[in-house]
Scaffold this motif. Structure first.
Motif, PDB file in Angstrom:
ATOM      1  N   ARG A  61       0.852  -1.190   0.000  1.00 24.34           N
ATOM      2  CA  ARG A  61       0.000   0.000   0.000  1.00 24.34           C
ATOM      3  C   ARG A  61       0.885   1.237   0.000  1.00 24.34           C
ATOM      4  NH1 ARG A  61      -4.356  -1.032   4.747  1.00 24.34           N
ATOM      5  NH2 ARG A  61      -2.405  -1.512   5.843  1.00 24.34           N
ATOM      6  N   LEU A  62       0.742   2.057  -1.034  1.00 29.16           N
ATOM      7  CA  LEU A  62       1.606   3.222  -1.185  1.00 29.16           C
ATOM      8  C   LEU A  62       0.789   4.499  -1.310  1.00 29.16           C
ATOM      9  CD1 LEU A  62       2.981   0.754  -3.153  1.00 29.16           C
ATOM     10  CD2 LEU A  62       4.806   2.441  -3.119  1.00 29.16           C
ATOM     11  N   THR A  79       6.533  -1.234 -11.605  1.00 25.94           N
ATOM     12  CA  THR A  79       7.753  -1.881 -11.102  1.00 25.94           C
ATOM     13  C   THR A  79       7.506  -2.713  -9.843  1.00 25.94           C
ATOM     14  OG1 THR A  79       9.076  -0.053 -11.987  1.00 25.94           O
ATOM     15  CG2 THR A  79      10.134  -1.489 -10.375  1.00 25.94           C
ATOM     16  N   LEU A  80       6.701  -2.187  -8.923  1.00 22.95           N
ATOM     17  CA  LEU A  80       6.536  -2.831  -7.618  1.00 22.95           C
ATOM     18  C   LEU A  80       5.314  -3.747  -7.542  1.00 22.95           C
ATOM     19  CD1 LEU A  80       7.357   0.212  -5.292  1.00 22.95           C
ATOM     20  CD2 LEU A  80       8.922  -1.526  -6.178  1.00 22.95           C
ATOM     21  N   HIS A  81       4.353  -3.567  -8.442  1.00 21.89           N
ATOM     22  CA  HIS A  81       3.137  -4.394  -8.477  1.00 21.89           C
ATOM     23  C   HIS A  81       2.432  -4.447  -7.117  1.00 21.89           C
ATOM     24  CE1 HIS A  81       4.692  -5.547 -12.370  1.00 21.89           C
ATOM     25  NE2 HIS A  81       5.792  -6.010 -11.802  1.00 21.89           N
ATOM     26  N   PRO A  82       2.121  -3.285  -6.540  1.00 28.49           N
ATOM     27  CA  PRO A  82       1.466  -3.261  -5.232  1.00 28.49           C
ATOM     28  C   PRO A  82      -0.034  -3.533  -5.361  1.00 28.49           C
ATOM     29  CG  PRO A  82       1.721  -1.046  -6.029  1.00 28.49           C
ATOM     30  CD  PRO A  82       2.364  -1.938  -7.061  1.00 28.49           C
ATOM     31  N   GLU A  83      -0.691  -3.642  -4.215  1.00 30.25           N
ATOM     32  CA  GLU A  83      -2.141  -3.821  -4.202  1.00 30.25           C
ATOM     33  C   GLU A  83      -2.870  -2.500  -4.419  1.00 30.25           C
ATOM     34  OE1 GLU A  83      -2.957  -5.562  -0.426  1.00 30.25           O
ATOM     35  OE2 GLU A  83      -1.870  -7.431  -0.874  1.00 30.25           O
ATOM     36  N   GLU A  84      -2.287  -1.411  -3.921  1.00 28.41           N
ATOM     37  CA  GLU A  84      -2.976  -0.116  -3.962  1.00 28.41           C
ATOM     38  C   GLU A  84      -1.972   1.027  -3.959  1.00 28.41           C
ATOM     39  OE1 GLU A  84      -6.188   2.377  -1.210  1.00 28.41           O
ATOM     40  OE2 GLU A  84      -4.720   1.048  -0.251  1.00 28.41           O
ATOM     41  N   ILE A  85      -2.230   2.020  -4.798  1.00 30.44           N
ATOM     42  CA  ILE A  85      -1.501   3.285  -4.761  1.00 30.44           C
ATOM     43  C   ILE A  85      -2.518   4.414  -4.738  1.00 30.44           C
ATOM     44  CG2 ILE A  85       0.097   4.846  -5.934  1.00 30.44           C
ATOM     45  CD1 ILE A  85       1.368   2.434  -7.268  1.00 30.44           C
ATOM     46  N   VAL A  86      -2.380   5.312  -3.784  1.00 24.93           N
ATOM     47  CA  VAL A  86      -3.203   6.516  -3.745  1.00 24.93           C
ATOM     48  C   VAL A  86      -2.326   7.690  -4.164  1.00 24.93           C
ATOM     49  CG1 VAL A  86      -4.641   8.050  -2.364  1.00 24.93           C
ATOM     50  CG2 VAL A  86      -4.619   5.590  -1.879  1.00 24.93           C
ATOM     51  N   GLY A  87      -2.732   8.387  -5.212  1.00 22.21           N
ATOM     52  CA  GLY A  87      -2.044   9.597  -5.635  1.00 22.21           C
ATOM     53  C   GLY A  87      -2.762  10.798  -5.048  1.00 22.21           C
ATOM     54  N   ALA A 104      -5.406   4.682 -19.537  1.00 21.40           N
ATOM     55  CA  ALA A 104      -4.747   4.235 -20.768  1.00 21.40           C
ATOM     56  C   ALA A 104      -3.773   3.093 -20.494  1.00 21.40           C
ATOM     57  CB  ALA A 104      -4.021   5.403 -21.422  1.00 21.40           C
ATOM     58  N   ALA A 105      -3.182   3.090 -19.300  1.00 15.91           N
ATOM     59  CA  ALA A 105      -2.233   2.036 -18.933  1.00 15.91           C
ATOM     60  C   ALA A 105      -2.924   0.807 -18.348  1.00 15.91           C
ATOM     61  CB  ALA A 105      -1.229   2.585 -17.923  1.00 15.91           C
ATOM     62  N   GLY A 106      -4.245   0.891 -18.158  1.00 17.84           N
ATOM     63  CA  GLY A 106      -4.988  -0.234 -17.601  1.00 17.84           C
ATOM     64  C   GLY A 106      -4.714  -0.468 -16.135  1.00 17.84           C
ATOM     65  N   LEU A 107      -4.376   0.614 -15.411  1.00 16.72           N
ATOM     66  CA  LEU A 107      -4.005   0.482 -14.002  1.00 16.72           C
ATOM     67  C   LEU A 107      -4.996   1.176 -13.064  1.00 16.72           C
ATOM     68  CD1 LEU A 107      -0.152   1.029 -14.354  1.00 16.72           C
ATOM     69  CD2 LEU A 107      -1.287  -1.086 -13.630  1.00 16.72           C
ATOM     70  N   ASP A 108      -6.196   1.472 -13.558  1.00 18.42           N
ATOM     71  CA  ASP A 108      -7.167   2.167 -12.722  1.00 18.42           C
ATOM     72  C   ASP A 108      -7.705   1.291 -11.598  1.00 18.42           C
ATOM     73  OD1 ASP A 108      -8.175   0.850 -14.949  1.00 18.42           O
ATOM     74  OD2 ASP A 108      -9.979   2.052 -15.071  1.00 18.42           O
ATOM     75  N   GLY A 109      -7.428  -0.007 -11.618  1.00 19.80           N
ATOM     76  CA  GLY A 109      -7.786  -0.868 -10.490  1.00 19.80           C
ATOM     77  C   GLY A 109      -6.758  -0.837  -9.377  1.00 19.80           C
ATOM     78  N   ILE A 110      -5.582  -0.272  -9.669  1.00 18.25           N
ATOM     79  CA  ILE A 110      -4.490  -0.200  -8.692  1.00 18.25           C
ATOM     80  C   ILE A 110      -4.295   1.231  -8.193  1.00 18.25           C
ATOM     81  CG2 ILE A 110      -2.016  -0.588  -8.309  1.00 18.25           C
ATOM     82  CD1 ILE A 110      -3.578  -3.149  -8.717  1.00 18.25           C
ATOM     83  N   ILE A 111      -4.338   2.192  -9.113  1.00 23.13           N
ATOM     84  CA  ILE A 111      -4.061   3.592  -8.771  1.00 23.13           C
ATOM     85  C   ILE A 111      -5.362   4.387  -8.713  1.00 23.13           C
ATOM     86  CG2 ILE A 111      -2.858   5.701  -9.468  1.00 23.13           C
ATOM     87  CD1 ILE A 111      -0.920   3.922 -11.075  1.00 23.13           C
ATOM     88  N   ARG A 112      -5.551   5.096  -7.617  1.00 22.38           N
ATOM     89  CA  ARG A 112      -6.664   6.044  -7.531  1.00 22.38           C
ATOM     90  C   ARG A 112      -6.126   7.384  -7.058  1.00 22.38           C
ATOM     91  NH1 ARG A 112      -8.738   7.010  -2.333  1.00 22.38           N
ATOM     92  NH2 ARG A 112      -8.001   5.590  -0.706  1.00 22.38           N
ATOM     93  N   PHE A 113      -6.851   8.434  -7.361  1.00 20.49           N
ATOM     94  CA  PHE A 113      -6.417   9.780  -7.020  1.00 20.49           C
ATOM     95  C   PHE A 113      -7.343  10.387  -5.978  1.00 20.49           C
ATOM     96  CE2 PHE A 113      -4.610   8.916 -11.137  1.00 20.49           C
ATOM     97  CZ  PHE A 113      -3.360   9.510 -11.103  1.00 20.49           C
ATOM     98  N   ALA A 114      -6.774  11.223  -5.107  1.00 16.04           N
ATOM     99  CA  ALA A 114      -7.556  11.864  -4.057  1.00 16.04           C
ATOM    100  C   ALA A 114      -7.074  13.294  -3.862  1.00 16.04           C
ATOM    101  CB  ALA A 114      -7.416  11.085  -2.747  1.00 16.04           C
ATOM    102  N   LYS A 115      -8.008  14.233  -3.882  1.00 17.89           N
ATOM    103  CA  LYS A 115      -7.641  15.619  -3.610  1.00 17.89           C
ATOM    104  C   LYS A 115      -7.406  15.758  -2.115  1.00 17.89           C
ATOM    105  CE  LYS A 115      -8.800  20.429  -4.342  1.00 17.89           C
ATOM    106  NZ  LYS A 115      -9.659  21.416  -5.018  1.00 17.89           N
TER     107      LYS A 115
END
Length: 244
Positions: A61-62, A79-87, A104-115
């Motif tokens: 979790r990053l 590179t790290l193949h984590p379960e979750e990244i919050v930007g 576009a990279a097909g990673l919306d299941g891993i990376i989400r954004f938060a204000k």
């Protein structure tokens, strides 16, 4: 205690965070192109080195602070193949560009954004295995408060990886960088982004930001048990690594 110089993008009055948000919303459409061209694409290599610092620890979790358009988050995921990244970022304009890149990279299941206000994060204590930041923390209105928050949300034993632009300390790069950052960078930035202020402000923040030993002292003072740094590309960039 580190006394941070107050540098605001647009004028003396008003909240710095609001001005930074306004500036990045404005330059978001051209930000990636400008960053890569102005650094001759070296910024991609700097991020890769920062990602490799975390590889032995396999964080799941990053949190990517000041994620901007998500370049660092994407490299972390690939590179790290984590379960979750919050930007996390203050600028919706920048994050919307990032969301498009992540889809576009097909990673919306891993990376989400938060204000997020990075000085007052909404995340629980001890939540993330790793926290990262690339070229963003020098925009904090209060550096120590931002670092304390990054430490708070990091689990005990977790790691912080930062890459930040810095001013070279040795001849001739020190002199060459000063010429480049005060002439080429703001002029080209103004032409492409149509914002006459933004890239002069970014140059000012690089010069005002604490570097090397000073920065590692601040990291230890804000809750990290260990902190180290490594200068890259003749000191144009510095990479920091800390453990909670």
């Amino acid at each position: 205690m580190y006394q941070q110089e107050e540098i605001k993008p647009y004028h003396a009055d008003g909240d710095k965070g609001e001005q930074v948000e306004q500036m990045f919303d404005h330059i978001a459409p051209t930000y990636d192109k400008l960053n890569h061209r102005l650094s001759w694409n070296i910024d991609k290599g700097w991020r890769k080195k920062a990602v490799r610092q975390l590889q032995p620890y396999q964080p799941k979790r990053l949190l990517d602070i000041a994620t901007g358009t998500g370049d660092f988050a994407l490299q972390l995921a690939q590179t790290l193949h984590p379960e979750e990244i919050v930007g996390a970022d203050i600028s919706e304009g920048m994050m919307e560009v990032g969301r498009q890149k992540v889809r576009a990279a097909g990673l919306d299941g891993i990376i989400r954004f938060a204000k997020e206000d990075c000085l007052h994060l909404s995340f629980a204590d001890n939540h993330f295995d790793a926290v990262t930041a690339a070229f963003g923390i020098r925009n904090f209105a209060d550096l120590e408060q931002g670092l304390r928050e990054m430490c708070r949300v990091l689990r005990p034993g977790g790691h912080l990886s930062i890459v930040e632009l810095t001013t070279p300390v040795r001849f001739p790069m020190k002199q060459l960088f000063k010429i480049y950052s005060h002439t080429v960078l703001p002029l080209y930035g103004k032409l492409v982004s149509k914002d006459p202020i933004a890239y002069r402000y970014l140059t000012a923040t690089i010069e005002a930001f604490p570097q090397g030993e000073r920065m590692t002292e601040i990291l230890k003072r804000t809750g990290f048990s260990e902190a180290s740094f490594r200068r890259l590309t003749f000191g144009i960039c510095t990479m920091y690594f800390a453990t909670k």
